[in-house]
Design a protein around this motif. Structure first.
Motif, short mmCIF file in Angstrom:
data_model
loop_
_atom_site.label_atom_id
_atom_site.label_comp_id
_atom_site.label_asym_id
_atom_site.label_seq_id
_atom_site.Cartn_x
_atom_site.Cartn_y
_atom_site.Cartn_z
N LEU A 529 0.62 -1.20 -0.01
CA LEU A 529 0.09 -0.15 0.07
C LEU A 529 0.88 1.34 0.12
CD1 LEU A 529 -2.83 -0.89 2.39
CD2 LEU A 529 -3.06 -0.64 0.09
N SER A 530 2.18 1.12 0.06
CA SER A 530 3.07 2.18 0.16
C SER A 530 4.03 2.71 -0.94
CB SER A 530 3.72 2.16 1.64
OG SER A 530 4.35 1.07 1.63
N ILE A 531 4.64 1.79 -1.29
CA ILE A 531 5.70 1.96 -2.63
C ILE A 531 5.41 0.68 -3.63
CG2 ILE A 531 8.07 2.13 -2.98
CD1 ILE A 531 8.60 2.72 -0.19
N ILE A 532 5.31 1.53 -4.86
CA ILE A 532 5.20 0.26 -5.93
C ILE A 532 6.40 0.68 -6.88
CG2 ILE A 532 2.80 -0.04 -5.73
CD1 ILE A 532 2.50 1.88 -8.04
N ASP A 533 6.75 -0.37 -7.88
CA ASP A 533 7.65 -0.11 -9.22
C ASP A 533 6.45 0.20 -10.10
OD1 ASP A 533 10.25 -0.23 -8.00
OD2 ASP A 533 9.77 -2.58 -8.03
N GLY A 534 6.79 1.64 -10.62
CA GLY A 534 5.64 2.03 -11.69
C GLY A 534 6.35 2.22 -12.97
N LEU A 535 5.47 2.52 -13.90
CA LEU A 535 5.86 2.93 -15.26
C LEU A 535 5.33 4.29 -15.23
CD1 LEU A 535 7.28 2.31 -18.03
CD2 LEU A 535 4.92 1.91 -18.92
N LEU A 536 6.51 5.44 -15.35
CA LEU A 536 5.94 6.90 -15.60
C LEU A 536 5.44 7.12 -16.90
CD1 LEU A 536 5.49 9.50 -13.96
CD2 LEU A 536 7.97 9.87 -14.39
N ILE A 537 4.26 7.63 -17.15
CA ILE A 537 3.84 7.98 -18.44
C ILE A 537 3.23 9.56 -18.59
CG2 ILE A 537 3.42 5.46 -19.16
CD1 ILE A 537 0.22 6.33 -18.52
N GLN A 538 3.01 9.92 -19.69
CA GLN A 538 2.43 11.32 -20.01
C GLN A 538 1.32 11.21 -20.91
OE1 GLN A 538 5.21 14.59 -20.37
NE2 GLN A 538 3.85 15.52 -21.77
N ASN A 541 -0.80 17.17 -21.02
CA ASN A 541 0.41 17.57 -20.18
C ASN A 541 0.25 16.94 -18.61
OD1 ASN A 541 -2.06 18.76 -19.35
ND2 ASN A 541 -1.50 20.71 -19.51
N THR A 542 -0.22 15.96 -18.58
CA THR A 542 -0.41 15.46 -17.03
C THR A 542 0.27 14.04 -17.19
OG1 THR A 542 -2.68 16.10 -17.02
CG2 THR A 542 -2.22 14.47 -15.39
N ARG A 543 0.99 13.77 -16.10
CA ARG A 543 1.79 12.58 -15.62
C ARG A 543 1.14 11.51 -14.95
NH1 ARG A 543 7.54 15.52 -14.16
NH2 ARG A 543 5.77 16.86 -13.25
N PHE A 544 1.23 10.12 -15.21
CA PHE A 544 0.48 9.15 -14.61
C PHE A 544 1.38 8.12 -14.21
CE2 PHE A 544 -2.96 11.35 -17.04
CZ PHE A 544 -3.95 10.93 -15.96
N ILE A 545 1.18 7.11 -13.16
CA ILE A 545 1.97 5.74 -13.04
C ILE A 545 1.01 4.68 -13.07
CG2 ILE A 545 3.48 4.85 -11.18
CD1 ILE A 545 4.20 7.49 -10.19
N ILE A 546 1.54 3.81 -13.83
CA ILE A 546 1.00 2.62 -13.95
C ILE A 546 1.72 1.64 -13.34
CG2 ILE A 546 0.22 0.74 -15.67
CD1 ILE A 546 -0.06 2.80 -17.81
N PRO A 547 1.16 0.58 -12.40
CA PRO A 547 2.07 -0.42 -11.79
C PRO A 547 2.91 -1.18 -12.73
CG PRO A 547 -0.10 -0.05 -10.84
CD PRO A 547 -0.21 0.80 -11.98
N ILE A 618 7.71 7.84 -19.79
CA ILE A 618 9.11 8.35 -19.43
C ILE A 618 10.19 7.37 -18.96
CG2 ILE A 618 9.78 10.21 -17.88
CD1 ILE A 618 6.90 11.24 -18.22
N GLY A 619 9.49 6.20 -18.32
CA GLY A 619 10.44 5.12 -17.92
C GLY A 619 9.88 4.78 -16.48
N GLU A 620 10.60 3.87 -16.05
CA GLU A 620 10.41 3.27 -14.73
C GLU A 620 10.64 4.16 -13.63
OE1 GLU A 620 12.23 -0.65 -13.75
OE2 GLU A 620 12.28 -1.12 -15.81
N TYR A 621 9.65 3.88 -12.56
CA TYR A 621 9.73 4.79 -11.41
C TYR A 621 9.31 4.31 -10.19
CZ TYR A 621 9.32 9.39 -9.02
OH TYR A 621 9.33 10.42 -8.06
#
Length: 668
Positions: A529-538, A541-547, A618-621
């Protein structure tokens, strides 16, 4: 002293939990000698610790029960259903005594007096005649002496609990004629020695008329804090040890100071005994409060955010040394994060004893014969998730017992076994944890569910619903098929609570059922529930993170490919894949040209592959999840937000819920 009191409370709760587990084992097999011995040892340990810390009422009660189980393990009486029921009731009372040691609460005091009276009555019952063979085995006064080899290798932290290992060896040697020699395990250099750490193990040869079980009782308070091996190496006084040692010292030129384990090795070899002694390999455990673990996770979360800022700074810097440092910090942060996660994981097995006890008591109340089977209970879940999973699982088990499992006569009439079965199963599915509760009971009739929902006004008459949708009606607030209200069910609460509680921890719940075959409820839980490895996308002009655990593949495509697609299906690598455009779904303006390059991220959804069309990957995050707050907590597609290295915000996209909601909107 307060710290020692807190340690006692934690250990007492663990002992009571272990005691309940052993009693439930005996409920299935009352002749289980290991279970009986475990109950006795746990009671004995709990009694001693409680007396030491002034919990006299707890110590008195456990002493009375311990006496009964001592007679049982010595073969003087048999374990009966009555004894077991009183003991289980006493276990519940012991939990109350930890909170009210002085019996200030009147109801607790009455229960204590009643239990003491019942235990006294059990103690006065006529016991069976002791079998002469059993008596001899237990070490009667006339029993022939035997020689034993005992390895006692304490864990490093045993001295910190106030244990004096030399006192234990004195008690051991007082049982007969013997000798003890020390050996050293992982002895550090003199400057690195920690005064309250144990580095010494002990080997003993003991000639005694006591039994192996009586020898083990010397170490009853420290069995969890040491490696203990007791091996009978012969009957009678196999070796006149002082004389043999003296002869061996002259023959092999050995000394007690320098020989370490050599003397006993030669002694055992001389007795034609093949014994291999190994140092304890079990890692010692350290008790850490949940508060400290939570604080550690918070600090790791802050470190991950700070590390992201450092990586961004290094990326925009002209100093190659800074880039190297940032990469090393990122590696260390990942390792620290993984270790911190591992420390906060708890096996589902920790919940099993509570559920087995619930099923035992409730099945007797309902006059049903039910057994609980478990599979994969070693599966580990983050502590914060498992704490919030307890109540939903309790609801599911109660529903299975009340609504699912039929009465014995009904089961026999249907050709089913007299005993009903409840199965608790857990396993990993990708990055997620799956927990299943299933029964072999009556199952649910979808048409009966439809009729009930129509009567309660939850759906319109003759609404077109699939079997899955009909089964999911049980999750609606106020839905219940029970005709009468009992202490167990019938008030229209339960399954809606289950769904809401699981949704709060970002989980999903599904139900499947077949008439007269049973029902299975499947819960899918996130790994953290606290930290995940994600894929940072755009997107725009809005950025999202997909698990990252949801991502299968990434393709580069053109806007023209998307616009020429039919029925929202696109061909990628020869495969027809349904897709959703994030620009369209989130209402962003679409001003792209046909030749603009887009990204298609393939994710898994209910065993299918679905493409999410977006502007840029954008890359892994590493994302530290933060809640959205009260104003946005009902945004089902967005599970949280994360602060990026540049101070900006990225929304964390729950791909399963996003696709589900988008599909529902399309079909309306």
């Amino acid at each position: 002293m307060d710290n020692m009191h807190a340690i006692f409370m934690a250990e007492a709760q663990e002992l009571i939990s272990e005691l309940e587990k052993s009693l439930l084992m005996l409920d299935d097999d009352k002749e289980n000698k290991d279970g009986i011995a475990s109950v006795f040892r746990t009671m004995h340990t709990l009694k001693g610790s409680a007396s030491m810390f002034g919990f006299e009422s707890l110590s008195t009660l456990t002493h009375k029960i311990e006496t009964i189980y001592d007679n049982i393990r010595n073969g003087k009486r048999k374990l009966t259903h009555n004894i077991l029921s009183v003991t289980l009731r006493s276990v519940d009372h012991l939990k109350k005594l930890l909170e009210d040691a002085e019996l200030t609460d009147e109801s607790t005091k009455r229960e204590h007096e009643l239990l003491c009276q019942k235990i006294e009555e059990l103690s006065k019952e006529e016991t069976e005649t002791v079998n002469p063979v059993q008596s001899a085995e237990k070490g009667s006064p006339g029993n022939e002496a035997s020689t034993y080899y005992i390895l006692f290798n304490p864990k490093a932290d045993i001295l910190k609990n106030g244990t004096n290992t030399l006192y234990l060896l004195d008690d051991l040697l007082a049982m007969g004629e013997g000798i003890t020699l020390p050996f050293f395990c992982q002895m550090p250099s003199f400057k690195d020695i920690i005064p309250d750490t144990s580095y010494t193990g002990f080997e003993t040869i003991l000639c005694t008329d006591k039994s192996q079980e009586q020898i083990r009782e010397v170490f009853i308070f420290v069995e969890g804090g040491c490696e203990l091996k007791i091996k009978k190496i012969g009957t009678g006084n196999l070796l006149k040890i002082p004389l043999v040692i003296e002869n061996l010292q002259r023959k092999h030129n050995l000394s007690l100071q320098t020989g370490e384990k050599q003397i006993l090795s030669v002694l055992l070899a001389s007795s034609n005994v093949q014994t291999q002694v190994t140092a304890a390999k079990t890692a010692s455990n350290v008790r850490v409060s949940s508060f400290r673990l939570d604080e550690l996770m918070n600090l790791v979360s802050e470190l991950v955010t700070t590390q992201a800022s450092l990586s961004l700074l290094a990326e925009n810097s002209s100093f190659p040394e800074l880039t190297s440092i940032a990469e090393n910090i990122e590696k260390i942060t990942r390792r620290l994060r993984d270790n911190a996660f591992t420390m906060s994981l708890i096996p589902i097995e920790s919940l099993v004893v509570r559920y087995q006890r619930l099923v035992r008591d409730l099945s007797r109340e309902l006059k049903k014969d039910v057994v609980v089977l478990t599979e994969g209970t070693e599966t580990e879940i983050e502590k914060s998730i498992i704490e919030r999973l307890t109540d939903p699982l309790l609801h599911l088990l109660r529903n299975s017992l009340d609504h699912g499992i039929e009465s014995e006569d009904v089961r026999l009439r249907l050709g089913k076994p007299k005993q009903g079965t409840l199965m608790l199963k857990s396993y990993y599915s990708g990055a997620n944890v799956v927990v299943e509760i299933s029964d072999d009971g009556a199952g649910m009739d979808p048409e009966k569910l439809r009729k009930t929902a129509e009567e309660k006004g939850l759906i319109t008459p003759n609404a077109v619903l699939s079997k899955k949708e009909l089964l999911n009606l049980i999750f609606l607030p106020g839905f219940s098929t029970a005709r009468t209200v009992t202490g167990i069910s019938g008030r229209g609460v339960g399954m809606d609570v289950v769904k809401r509680k699981i949704a709060e921890i970002k989980g999903e719940v599904e139900v499947d059922s077949q008439i007269n075959k049973g029902t299975k409820v499947t819960i899918k839980l996130p790994p953290s529930l606290s930290i995940i490895d994600g894929l940072l996308i755009q997107v725009h002009n809005t950025r999202f993170i997909i698990p990252l655990s949801a991502v299968d593949q990434i393709f580069g495509i053109t806007c023209q490919q998307v616009r020429r697609s039919f029925n929202n299906v696109i061909i990628l690598a020869g495969e027809a894949i349904p897709f959703y455009s994030l620009r369209e779904e989130f209402g962003f303006e679409n001003i792209q040209n046909d030749n603009d390059i887009l990204q298609a991220v393939i994710v898994r959804y209910e065993n299918n592959r679905v493409a999410l069309i977006l502007d840029k990957v954008i890359g892994e995050y590493q994302a530290v999840l933060k809640p959205l707050g009260k104003l946005f907590r009902h945004q089902e597609s967005i599970s949280g937000a994360s602060i990026l290295g540049d101070g900006g915000i990225a929304l964390v996209l729950d791909t399963n819920k996003f696709i589900h909601l988008s599909t529902v909107i399309r079909t309306q």
